[in-house]
Scaffold this active site. Structure first.
Site, short mmCIF file in Angstrom:
data_model
loop_
_atom_site.label_atom_id
_atom_site.label_comp_id
_atom_site.label_asym_id
_atom_site.label_seq_id
_atom_site.Cartn_x
_atom_site.Cartn_y
_atom_site.Cartn_z
N GLU A 1 0.90 -1.18 0.00
CA GLU A 1 0.00 0.00 0.00
C GLU A 1 0.92 1.21 0.00
OE1 GLU A 1 -3.18 0.15 -0.30
OE2 GLU A 1 -3.81 -1.90 0.15
N CYS B 1 -1.84 9.69 3.42
CA CYS B 1 -1.68 9.05 2.11
C CYS B 1 -2.86 9.38 1.20
CB CYS B 1 -1.52 7.55 2.25
SG CYS B 1 -2.82 6.79 3.19
#
Ligand code: NAD
Length: 455
Positions: free
Chosen positions: A228, A262
């Site tokens: 990720e 993020c």
């Protein structure tokens, strides 16, 4: 290999603690313990695993204030948000529990008298390597599915948040049998050493650059992996958007956690007819942002480190040199710690590094576009593909635009968070594999087929 990492408080620049790094011998013995524990844990019934995880979720929620303090001290997050992260993560454990049984269900396929059973098998020992920006949420998002699926783990938290990492480890380890979770401390050298050890899978949350190194390291033994990675999330604002809502999202999405999120707002494309109005509304809001120590009554704390702040300052300077206009902020705040002013930059385009490479800092980046088509083209002009949002009066039009955007998670007139139990996923170079759903859980397993004929 470094012997120690220095855990620094980014609000003061002071040393919190000198933390001993795990040695190669300790890394090997952590992996060995995990392998031994795997034999029993992989056979432990799901009902028992779930009961243990319920205790973990309960304790994390109970200890949210203490762990929240650690987060604020180690990486500067505003205290209320840090406590919120712990409470939200306890809830995320509960959510993962609801997916676990379904993820491991055996499928039975039939063709006349031929029967095939598809079982889901755990992989073995999983290395879990995580970042500092959500130092409780990110580890949980990998630890819980890995362990619930029957694997054992060796966990290395970020070198910026070692005490928070230890606190999470302590809660998991309180209930799980010995060796199911093992803790390592240190920076990249420890991560690199772990990747060469006797592991079966790597699950990683972090930057695109390190993700690529991890994939390369995994190729040696064809270790499975879930990555990720970072993003450069675009926000598209069309002329018929609800501007109050869009401005709120733009500013909070750009500045929340000092921009160190993020899935956030990294670049904003605004249709030309509303650009000047939107720019002014952004400025009015950012001017009210209070910056300071995360334990005080502020909207934004410091950046996590000097290095992270330098990266953002360099991007701002480069943008200025190439003709962008800093409308607000843009400078280091002269006090101890690693503070940076909340910043608004306009007149940007894709020649500026700040519009194409991840910033991870408190900057609102504005670019004027002719129309929706140009906005889509710019949004897709990126190696990243994590989140994105579209703002327009017509949800239907927003949906159609969302279909054309090359990102894994897209919100129309809202953030990217959707219905629970759906994937958390980055496409293009923002990820490999995914988490956060039944299919996400299954990334920590492999299918195994058994076929036979019934007489
Ligand atoms: P990073 O990639 O620098 O480090 C992440 C982890 O990897 C740390 O524990 C670090 O010690 C370790 N590491 C570094 N080099 C390594 C190597 N060569 N081998 C093995 N391990 C190594 O990232 P960071 O600065 O800690 O976190 C910020 C990044 O994380 C941003 O890019 C952000 O977008 C990303 N992120 C992504 C998500 C998501 O869900 N996609 C969530 C949070 C953060």
């Amino acid at each position: 290999m470094r012997k120690f990492i220095l855990d620094i408080n980014p609000s003061t620049g002071e040393l919190i603690e000198k933390i001993k790094c795990s040695s190669p011998g300790e890394i090997a013995s952590g992996v060995k313990l995990a392998r031994k524990a795997f034999k029993v844990w992989s056979k432990t019934p799901m009902k028992k695993r779930i009961a243990l995880f319920k205790n973990i979720a309960r304790d994390l929620n109970k200890e949210k204030k203490h762990i929240g303090e650690l987060i604020t001290k180690e990486m500067g997050k505003v205290y209320n948000s840090a406590v919120g992260e712990c409470a939200g993560t306890a809830y995320a454990i509960e959510e993962n529990i609801t997916l676990a049984e379904k993820a491991l269900e055996t499928e039975i396929h039939k063709e006349d008298s031929l029967i095939t059973e598809v079982h889901r098998m755990p992989l073995g020992v999983v290395a879990v390597i995580t970042p500092w920006n959500f130092p409780v949420g990110m580890p949980e998002s990998l630890l819980t599915p890995a362990i619930l699926m029957g694997n054992t783990v060796v966990f290395k938290p970020s070198e910026n948040t070692p005490l928070t990492g230890k606190a999470i480890y302590d809660i998991y380890n309180r209930y799980l049998p010995k060796g199911v979770i093992n803790l390592l401390q240190g920076a990249e050298e420890v991560g690199e050493e772990l990747l060469t050890s006797d592991i079966d899978m790597v699950s990683f949350v972090g930057s695109q650059a390190v993700g690529k190194k991890i994939m390369e390291a995994c190729s040696k033994k064809l270790n499975r992996l879930v990555l990720e990675l970072g993003g450069k999330d675009p926000m598209i604002v069309l002329k018929d958007a609800d501007l109050d809502k869009a401005v709120n999202y733009a500013v909070n999405g750009s500045l929340r956690n000092s921009g160190q999120v993020c899935v956030s707002v990294e670049r904003i494309y605004v249709e030309q007819s509303i650009f000047t109005k939107f720019e002014k509304m952004i400025l009015d809001k950012v001017k009210n942002y209070k910056v300071g120590d995360g334990f005080d009554d502020v909207d934004m704390g410091p950046m996590v480190s000097e290095a992270q702040r330098n990266h953002v300052v360099n991007q701002i300077e480069e943008a200025k040199k190439k003709g962008a206009k800093v409308l607000y902020g843009g400078s280091v705040i002269e006090r101890n710690g690693f503070f940076l002013e909340p910043t608004v930059i306009s007149n940007l385009n894709h020649k500026h590094d700040i519009m194409t490479n991840e910033t991870f800092g408190p900057v609102v980046c504005l670019q004027k576009v002719k129309n929706a088509e140009e906005a889509i083209e710019k949004a897709n002009d990126s190696t990243f593909g994590l989140g994105a949002t579209v703002w327009t009066k017509s949800t239907d039009k927003g949906r159609k635009i969302a279909e054309q955007i090359e990102s894994g998670m897209i919100g129309v007139n809202q953030g990217i968070g959707g219905v629970s139990g759906t994937p958390w996923v980055g496409i293009k170079q923002s990820g490999f594999g995914f988490i956060g759903s039944v299919e996400g859980m299954r990334q920590f397993t492999v299918p195994k087929k058994i076929s036979y004929r019934k007489k």
